[in-house]
Design an enzyme around this catalytic site. Structure first.
Site: not given
Length: 373
Positions: A214, A227, A229-231
């Site tokens: 993303s 979100y 940070a995870a991506k």
């Protein structure tokens, strides 16, 4: 006297070493200062001269791969494993591969939903479809559906990681921190585990991993801190893996902006048959592009061997601002995303009481988030 005499040379050597170390540190600092001053403009000049040639080479490569390799035929009877295939982008990717005659292995937790999608895929041209109810955040489940694929078909050509989970609450609103590892598990480990298990078989087939990323991985937006940070971790993982596997396994990173999936339309599942109650009022209407178009671009790019697929591509301009003028980008988003009044939110799902919006402010949109599978 002899004792003192022995210490004298030792202390002299120590003083000399300290002076040498100090000189080395000063030299390193001066060298870094010079590099900081000259490397950025020199790199920009080199890029300016190289840009036309690189653009021409990339265009020729794209034309050759698009019109001479006949990418539709490349996937005929190839085995494609798709996680998060029961809705959204994963479902549409399954249909695109089906049109190319690929053998599909559809993975998600909603088995009933997978049955309906498998029938649609067969009608679109998939010669064989296998469905597996599994959870990508469980390593044992990942080993199981990859092993079942190998036992049934003997190979894995493409692994598509499309399972994802977003949120729209401000970080300080979340009083239940149990949701934090859930977001990281699905968006990061839910990609890493299947890749780790499938990698030996992808090496054998000279296959490819397709990643559903993303734009938030480098363009952070409010209400998406965890979100994003995870991506970001996910992208760095695959960019590092790209160097490790070299040309033996291809990696296609698909980066999208706002997409009109179930994540922005309605409900997403966290547990089987249960809805995640993360309902938030957005300050900005998120009118994303079509999921079908993004899925088509992902599969076409993966079949061509493209390292990146971006939709829409005009998001890239913001990357230049982030590198060279981060304050301008920050001010722009502050202007676009800040409302005229006090910040408002529903707080539903965060353990806090509902705060009613001001009567002078218009209710924009209520979004119900659920896991994309």
């Amino acid at each position: 006297m002899q004792k003192v005499g022995r210490r004298g040379p030792v202390r002299g050597v120590q003083r000399w070493k300290r002076r040498s170390n100090t000189c080395s540190v000063n030299w390193c600092m001066q060298r870094k200062s010079v590099l900081n001053l000259f490397v950025p403009p020199a790199s920009l000049v080199m890029l300016a001269f190289a840009w036309p040639a690189l653009t021409f080479i990339n265009t020729c490569e794209w034309l050759y791969n698009s019109y001479f390799l006949e990418s539709h035929q490349l996937m005929h009877n190839k085995v494609v494993v798709i996680t998060g295939a029961s809705s959204g982008i994963g479902e549409q990717i399954a249909y695109e591969y089906a049109k190319r005659g690929a053998i599909l292995v559809l993975v998600a937790r909603r088995e009933q939903r997978l049955r309906a999608i498998s029938e649609n895929a067969r009608r679109l041209g998939a010669p064989n479809v296998m469905i597996v109810a599994a959870d990508v955040v469980k390593e044992d489940d990942c080993r199981r559906f990859i092993n079942e694929t190998i036992n049934q078909y003997g190979r894995v050509d493409h692994l598509v990681n499309s399972a994802s989970l977003g949120h729209t609450f401000y970080f300080e609103e979340a009083t239940d921190t149990n949701v934090f590892p859930i977001l990281m598990d699905i968006n990061f480990w839910g990609n890493v585990y299947p890749t780790h298990v499938a990698l030996p078989y992808l090496r054998e087939s000279n296959g490819r991993v397709i990643v559903n990323a993303s734009v938030e991985n480098w363009l952070p937006l409010p209400r998406m801190s965890l979100y994003a940070a995870a991506k970001s971790a996910l992208i760095n993982f695959y960019e590092t893996l790209r160097f490790e596997v070299k040309d033996e396994v291809g990696i296609t990173v698909a980066t999208h902006g706002w997409i009109g999936t179930e994540m922005s339309r309605g409900k997403f599942m966290v547990e089987e048959g249960a809805e995640m109650q993360w309902k938030e009022e957005r300050e900005v209407e998120a009118s994303g592009g079509a999921v079908e178009e993004f899925a088509r671009l992902i599969v076409a790019g993966a079949c061509r061997g493209d390292p990146y697929v971006k939709y829409p591509s005009w998001y890239d301009i913001f990357f230049l601002y982030r590198v060279f003028a981060p304050k301008v980008l920050y001010w722009t988003f502050q202007f676009l995303l800040t409302g005229g009044g006090a910040r408002r939110t529903s707080f539903i799902g965060t353990g806090r009481p509902l705060i009613e919006a001001s009567p002078t402010m218009t209710r924009r949109r209520v979004v119900d988030h659920q896991r994309v599978e």
